[in-house]
Write an enzyme that holds these catalytic residues in place. Structure first.
Site, PDB file in Angstrom:
ATOM      1  N   HIS A  18      52.555  -9.632 -59.818  1.00  0.00           N
ATOM      2  CA  HIS A  18      52.469  -9.316 -58.382  1.00  0.00           C
ATOM      3  C   HIS A  18      53.841  -8.821 -57.883  1.00  0.00           C
ATOM      4  CE1 HIS A  18      49.054 -12.466 -58.193  1.00  0.00           C
ATOM      5  NE2 HIS A  18      48.493 -11.305 -57.950  1.00  0.00           N
ATOM      6  N   LYS A  42      36.595 -18.499 -53.418  1.00  0.00           N
ATOM      7  CA  LYS A  42      37.240 -18.531 -54.739  1.00  0.00           C
ATOM      8  C   LYS A  42      37.769 -19.942 -55.063  1.00  0.00           C
ATOM      9  CE  LYS A  42      39.389 -14.468 -56.888  1.00  0.00           C
ATOM     10  NZ  LYS A  42      40.644 -13.657 -56.944  1.00  0.00           N
ATOM     11  N   ARG A  91      45.773  -3.484 -64.315  1.00  0.00           N
ATOM     12  CA  ARG A  91      46.436  -3.993 -65.519  1.00  0.00           C
ATOM     13  C   ARG A  91      45.850  -3.382 -66.768  1.00  0.00           C
ATOM     14  NH1 ARG A  91      45.578  -9.903 -63.152  1.00  0.00           N
ATOM     15  NH2 ARG A  91      43.917  -8.671 -62.227  1.00  0.00           N
ATOM     16  N   SER A 129      46.715 -14.562 -62.212  1.00  0.00           N
ATOM     17  CA  SER A 129      46.850 -15.883 -61.600  1.00  0.00           C
ATOM     18  C   SER A 129      45.917 -16.889 -62.259  1.00  0.00           C
ATOM     19  CB  SER A 129      46.546 -15.811 -60.106  1.00  0.00           C
ATOM     20  OG  SER A 129      47.508 -15.043 -59.450  1.00  0.00           O
TER      21      SER A 129
HETATM   22  N1  LIG Z   1      50.043  -8.655 -63.534  1.00  0.00           N
HETATM   23  C1  LIG Z   1      49.579  -7.770 -62.670  1.00  0.00           C
HETATM   24  N2  LIG Z   1      49.918  -6.477 -62.756  1.00  0.00           N
HETATM   25  C2  LIG Z   1      49.401  -5.564 -61.903  1.00  0.00           C
HETATM   26  N3  LIG Z   1      48.543  -5.832 -60.925  1.00  0.00           N
HETATM   27  C3  LIG Z   1      48.177  -7.105 -60.787  1.00  0.00           C
HETATM   28  C4  LIG Z   1      48.667  -8.146 -61.643  1.00  0.00           C
HETATM   29  N4  LIG Z   1      48.103  -9.325 -61.258  1.00  0.00           N
HETATM   30  C5  LIG Z   1      47.299  -9.015 -60.239  1.00  0.00           C
HETATM   31  N5  LIG Z   1      47.326  -7.700 -59.942  1.00  0.00           N
HETATM   32  C6  LIG Z   1      46.596  -6.975 -58.914  1.00  0.00           C
HETATM   33  O1  LIG Z   1      46.915  -7.528 -57.660  1.00  0.00           O
HETATM   34  C7  LIG Z   1      45.797  -7.486 -56.783  1.00  0.00           C
HETATM   35  C8  LIG Z   1      45.546  -8.872 -56.227  1.00  0.00           C
HETATM   36  O2  LIG Z   1      45.182  -9.692 -57.291  1.00  0.00           O
HETATM   37  P1  LIG Z   1      44.884 -11.241 -57.205  1.00  0.00           P
HETATM   38  O3  LIG Z   1      45.677 -11.879 -56.139  1.00  0.00           O
HETATM   39  O4  LIG Z   1      43.425 -11.448 -57.230  1.00  0.00           O
HETATM   40  O5  LIG Z   1      45.552 -11.698 -58.593  1.00  0.00           O
HETATM   41  P2  LIG Z   1      44.858 -11.978 -59.981  1.00  0.00           P
HETATM   42  O6  LIG Z   1      45.968 -12.186 -60.951  1.00  0.00           O
HETATM   43  O7  LIG Z   1      43.851 -10.932 -60.296  1.00  0.00           O
HETATM   44  O8  LIG Z   1      44.179 -13.365 -59.682  1.00  0.00           O
HETATM   45  P3  LIG Z   1      42.849 -14.002 -60.324  1.00  0.00           P
HETATM   46  O9  LIG Z   1      43.126 -14.097 -61.788  1.00  0.00           O
HETATM   47  O10 LIG Z   1      42.727 -15.301 -59.629  1.00  0.00           O
HETATM   48  O11 LIG Z   1      41.744 -13.022 -60.002  1.00  0.00           O
HETATM   49  C9  LIG Z   1      44.645  -6.910 -57.615  1.00  0.00           C
HETATM   50  O12 LIG Z   1      44.542  -5.523 -57.370  1.00  0.00           O
HETATM   51  C10 LIG Z   1      45.086  -7.141 -59.046  1.00  0.00           C
HETATM   52  O13 LIG Z   1      44.539  -6.180 -59.923  1.00  0.00           O
HETATM   53 MG   LIG Z   2      41.838 -10.895 -59.814  1.00  0.00          MG
END
Ligand SMILES: Nc1ncnc2c1ncn2[C@@H]1O[C@H](COP(=O)(O)OP(=O)(O)OP(=O)(O)O)[C@@H](O)[C@H]1O
Ligand SMILES: [Mg+2]
Length: 159
Positions: A18, A42, A91, A129
């Site tokens: 993030h 969620k 990703r 996450s």
């Molecule tokens: N490591 C990462 N690199 C690039 N984009 C990311 C990454 N982690 C999350 N995102 C993007 O950030 C945005 C918000 O994601 P979110 O807060 O749901 O995180 P997540 O890691 O996908 O969480 P969860 O695993 O609980 O779904 C989404 O567009 C997701 O694709």
């Molecule tokens: Mg997600």
């Protein structure tokens, strides 16, 4: 004209992936609002206030970035904050289908808001996450993937 962007997500909790994305967005747009969705469906590990607090601390070094909690439609939040862009991250191909659906739905809800996709540096592509939460609950070390203050919070959640 100043360009504001909203980066919405659950951020449960904020990861280095993030952070990488926010940093990239902050270098493109004049102002970036990291919008943390309440997302009660969620059943998040961290309450909204904690997710906002952690993200604020982790992103404190970025001057044109703000962190806010919200509930309701992301396009409504964007409009309320004079943002014409929604930033999302990709990703891997596995993210594409859902993100594509979401972007199209957002466009149907408000055709003046564009969704922009950013990709992280390769070393962050496998961080999510949900995986981080799972590692923490099972007693694993998360320091490599999240800010130290987040790792410390995660330690408290060990099963
Ligand atoms: N490591 C990462 N690199 C690039 N984009 C990311 C990454 N982690 C999350 N995102 C993007 O950030 C945005 C918000 O994601 P979110 O807060 O749901 O995180 P997540 O890691 O996908 O969480 P969860 O695993 O609980 O779904 C989404 O567009 C997701 O694709
Ligand atoms: Mg997600």
């Amino acid at each position: 004209m100043k360009r504001n962007a909203v980066y919405p997500g659950t951020f449960d909790p904020i990861t280095n992936g993030h952070h990488d994305l926010v940093r990239r967005a902050a270098s493109i747009f004049d102002r970036v609002v990291v919008a943390i969705a309440a997302n009660p469906n969620k059943t998040p590990m961290f309450p909204l206030e904690k997710r906002v607090d952690l993200a604020r601390q982790v992103l404190a070094d970025l001057a044109n970035v703000e962190v806010m909690g919200y509930s309701g439609l992301t396009v409504d939040f964007a409009r309320q904050h004079q943002a014409s862009v929604i930033v999302r991250g990709l990703r891997a191909v596995s993210d594409f289908e859902f993100e594509f659906q979401l972007a199209n739905m957002s466009r149907h809800l408000d055709r003046d808001i564009e969704t922009v996709f950013l990709t992280p540096q390769e070393q962050f592509t496998f961080i999510s996450s949900s995986l981080i939460r799972e590692i923490a609950v099972l007693g694993g070390e998360t320091r490599e993937f999240v800010h130290p203050i987040v790792a410390a919070e995660l330690k408290k959640r060990k099963a």
